[in-house]
Design an enzyme around this catalytic site. Structure first.
Site, mmCIF file in Angstrom:
data_model
loop_
_atom_site.group_PDB
_atom_site.id
_atom_site.type_symbol
_atom_site.label_atom_id
_atom_site.label_comp_id
_atom_site.label_asym_id
_atom_site.label_seq_id
_atom_site.Cartn_x
_atom_site.Cartn_y
_atom_site.Cartn_z
ATOM 1 N N GLY A 15 0.658 -1.015 0.115
ATOM 2 C CA GLY A 15 0.155 0.199 -0.206
ATOM 3 C C GLY A 15 0.858 1.283 -0.208
ATOM 4 N N ASP A 16 0.360 2.566 0.031
ATOM 5 C CA ASP A 16 0.832 3.517 0.003
ATOM 6 C C ASP A 16 1.990 3.521 -1.227
ATOM 7 O OD1 ASP A 16 -0.424 4.207 2.291
ATOM 8 O OD2 ASP A 16 1.060 3.053 3.426
ATOM 9 N N LYS A 19 -0.999 5.179 -5.394
ATOM 10 C CA LYS A 19 -2.036 4.741 -6.281
ATOM 11 C C LYS A 19 -3.122 5.980 -6.772
ATOM 12 C CE LYS A 19 -3.612 1.537 -3.698
ATOM 13 N NZ LYS A 19 -2.453 1.458 -2.959
ATOM 14 N N LYS A 21 -2.714 9.397 -7.252
ATOM 15 C CA LYS A 21 -1.881 10.171 -8.435
ATOM 16 C C LYS A 21 -2.092 9.297 -9.673
ATOM 17 C CE LYS A 21 2.145 12.553 -10.226
ATOM 18 N NZ LYS A 21 3.361 13.177 -9.958
ATOM 19 N N ALA A 42 -8.211 2.940 3.570
ATOM 20 C CA ALA A 42 -7.063 3.590 2.558
ATOM 21 C C ALA A 42 -7.098 4.901 2.652
ATOM 22 C CB ALA A 42 -7.834 3.233 1.016
ATOM 23 N N GLY A 43 -5.949 5.547 2.095
ATOM 24 C CA GLY A 43 -5.863 6.831 2.099
ATOM 25 C C GLY A 43 -5.159 7.325 0.693
ATOM 26 N N HIS A 44 -6.041 7.744 -0.201
ATOM 27 C CA HIS A 44 -5.387 8.263 -1.440
ATOM 28 C C HIS A 44 -5.079 9.399 -1.731
ATOM 29 C CE1 HIS A 44 -6.695 3.794 -3.188
ATOM 30 N NE2 HIS A 44 -5.826 3.747 -2.194
ATOM 31 N N THR A 45 -4.186 9.930 -1.885
ATOM 32 C CA THR A 45 -4.006 11.430 -1.973
ATOM 33 C C THR A 45 -3.652 11.891 -3.299
ATOM 34 O OG1 THR A 45 -2.662 11.220 0.096
ATOM 35 C CG2 THR A 45 -2.322 13.385 -1.038
ATOM 36 N N ARG A 142 -22.690 -13.558 6.959
ATOM 37 C CA ARG A 142 -24.000 -13.089 6.766
ATOM 38 C C ARG A 142 -24.977 -12.363 7.712
ATOM 39 N NH1 ARG A 142 -24.011 -18.978 4.780
ATOM 40 N NH2 ARG A 142 -22.217 -18.625 6.294
ATOM 41 N N GLN A 212 -4.850 -0.421 -0.672
ATOM 42 C CA GLN A 212 -4.177 -1.210 -0.147
ATOM 43 C C GLN A 212 -2.856 -1.854 -1.088
ATOM 44 O OE1 GLN A 212 -7.408 -2.198 1.183
ATOM 45 N NE2 GLN A 212 -7.004 -0.551 2.049
ATOM 46 N N ARG A 291 0.382 7.377 11.607
ATOM 47 C CA ARG A 291 1.686 6.695 11.904
ATOM 48 C C ARG A 291 2.722 6.739 11.141
ATOM 49 N NH1 ARG A 291 -0.840 0.607 12.653
ATOM 50 N NH2 ARG A 291 -1.850 1.289 10.487
ATOM 51 N N ARG A 293 5.605 5.399 8.757
ATOM 52 C CA ARG A 293 5.710 4.160 8.128
ATOM 53 C C ARG A 293 6.868 3.510 8.243
ATOM 54 N NH1 ARG A 293 3.140 7.132 2.874
ATOM 55 N NH2 ARG A 293 0.903 7.123 3.741
ATOM 56 N N ASP A 321 11.708 11.095 -7.136
ATOM 57 C CA ASP A 321 12.312 12.403 -6.538
ATOM 58 C C ASP A 321 12.679 12.127 -4.816
ATOM 59 O OD1 ASP A 321 9.409 12.152 -6.144
ATOM 60 O OD2 ASP A 321 9.417 13.740 -4.852
#
Ligand code: IMP
Length: 418
Positions: A15-16, A19, A21, A42-45, A142, A212, A291, A293, A321
């Site tokens: 993950g991270d 994705k 961008k 998830a955390g998509h920036t 279920r 992820q 947190r 990484r 970069d």
């Protein structure tokens, strides 16, 4: 394939990978962009100019204008969905959202159970505590509350009673309140399989945005240190109700180094000063939890396996970069194991025994200013610093898979296509 089709974006590490961008860039010409698994873990920036946007529930590609969808295989945090929908409205993308009636809802009870499970384990997974595991568990039992149940407070009440009884947990959700908040989602509920299949038949293009990463897949990752869903590209079809025949391409996203949040094996982890340099330069702090990484070097044996699992056609390599912050870059090209050297490794074997990474070293490059990165992005591949180009081309050669996109800055526009 004649007409339309779907492209899957999948993370190749833990993950991270960036994705968000990549999804933004690839969704610009898509009619729909779909989240197909996971939830608010998830955390998509996406960074466009001065604007930094974080998506936890809606697909990040929707910031590019593609209509957002949430498919059946997701577990939904209702409040987050509504907040992010507001963000899209502010961006001028209107009031569009398509949510599967079959997606499951994450409750406060699930978050409490997630925390409780972590505390009960001898060795915590380090989950995001967003209730993901318990919500998927109720789905499998279920007993889950699905989006289609949200408007019926009587049904909600009996399901909530069942859930608290099953887990012996305290009731935290009021069915009336949930029905009220969630009532505002009712108008977005759609038959996602029909919507997407019709779009493809009409020649439209769709992006399926994974969350992820492959090494966190519940079946193929470093179990038990994984998330609770299938993160591999193949999961997209089941979640969306699309035939695999309609997948035109699978794009793998890999970061130019490696990171991991939470516990579990990480053979190339760099615990020394260089790891700290990369963490700071790359802003390697969780988007969802804040947190720090864990940071390490690119791991080709695992990456080869991840590419194989997903059938990756091409790779987007991100955060190049950031490697300017170290002098020498290490890449793990093989592992030494009991009976010799191996060049491809399944995450499963990491849990079984120890491996010793074999590294190759590469020279780094000077830090690029935003102006320099813009200039390079405008001019193209040949303008990349020589050592950076050599790094990318060597990885490509060692993987045997084309790297068609190299990201050299967080902002969209700071990338080079090939
Ligand atoms: P859960 O998905 O919250 O249950 O967490 C299980 C594992 O997956 C933990 O190690 C988390 O840190 C990790 N994880 C979950 N979502 C993400 C993500 O979006 N990026 C990176 N790691 C994640």
């Amino acid at each position: 394939m004649k007409g339309g089709g779907a492209l899957v974006i999948v993370g190749l590490q833990w993950g991270d990978e960036g994705k968000g961008k990549v999804s933004y860039l690839l969704s610009r010409r898509a009619s729909y962009v779909v989240r197909y698994q996971g939830g608010a873990n998830a955390g998509h920036t996406v960074v466009v100019g001065q604007r930094r946007m974080k998506f936890h529930m809606l697909p990040a590609g929707s910031a590019a204008g593609a209509a957002p969808c949430i498919a059946a295989g997701c577990v939904i945090d209702v409040r987050r969905v509504l907040e992010e929908l507001e963000l899209l409205k502010q961006l001028g993308h209107g009031d569009r959202l398509y949510i599967s009636h079959a997606a499951n809802v994450v409750l406060e009870e699930h978050k409490a159970l997630d925390a409780h499970m972590e505390e009960a384990r001898g060795s915590p997974i380090g989950t995001t505590r967003q209730g993901i595991g318990p919500a998927y568990a109720d789905r499998a039992l279920r007993a889950g509350i699905r989006v289609e149940d949200l408007t019926d407070s009587k049904l909600l009440d009996s399901k909530l009673r069942l859930i608290t009884k099953l887990h012996g947990c305290e009731r935290l959700t009021s069915s009336e309140e949930l029905a009220q908040t969630a009532g505002s989602l009712a108008k977005y509920v759609a038959d996602i399989p029909v919507l997407l299949n019709d779009a493809i038949r009409n020649g439209e293009h769709i992006v399926l945005e994974g969350a992820q990463g492959t090494l966190l897949d519940i079946d193929h990752g470093t179990y038990p240190y994984v998330t609770s869903s299938n993160t591999v590209a193949g999961a997209a079809c089941a979640s969306c109700g699309l035939s695999p025949r309609f997948i035109e391409s699978v794009v793998g996203v890999a970061k130019a180094y490696a990171t991991r949040v939470g516990s579990g094996p990480f053979p190339t982890e760099e615990l020394g000063g260089e790891g700290q340099l990369l963490r700071e330069a790359g802003g390697e702090y969780g988007t969802t939890t804040g947190r720090p990484r864990r940071v390490g070097w690119l791991d080709l044996p695992l990456l080869r396996y991840a590419c194989m699992l997903n059938g990756v056609e091409w790779i987007a390599l991100t955060k190049l970069d950031v490697l300017a912050s170290v002098e020498k870059i290490k890449v793990c090209v093989a592992y030494v194991v009991d009976d010799g050297e191996i060049s491809i490794a399944s995450p499963h074997m990491l849990a079984r025994g120890s491996v010793k990474p074999v590294y190759e070293e590469f020279s780094s490059w000077n830090k690029l200013s935003t102006e320099e990165a813009r200039h390079i992005a405008a001019k193209g591949w040949d303008e990349l610093p020589t050592t950076m180009r050599e790094y990318v081309e060597s990885i490509e050669k060692m993987l045997g898979i084309p790297i068609r996109l190299a990201s050299i800055g967080e902002e969209t526009g700071l990338e080079v296509w090939r």
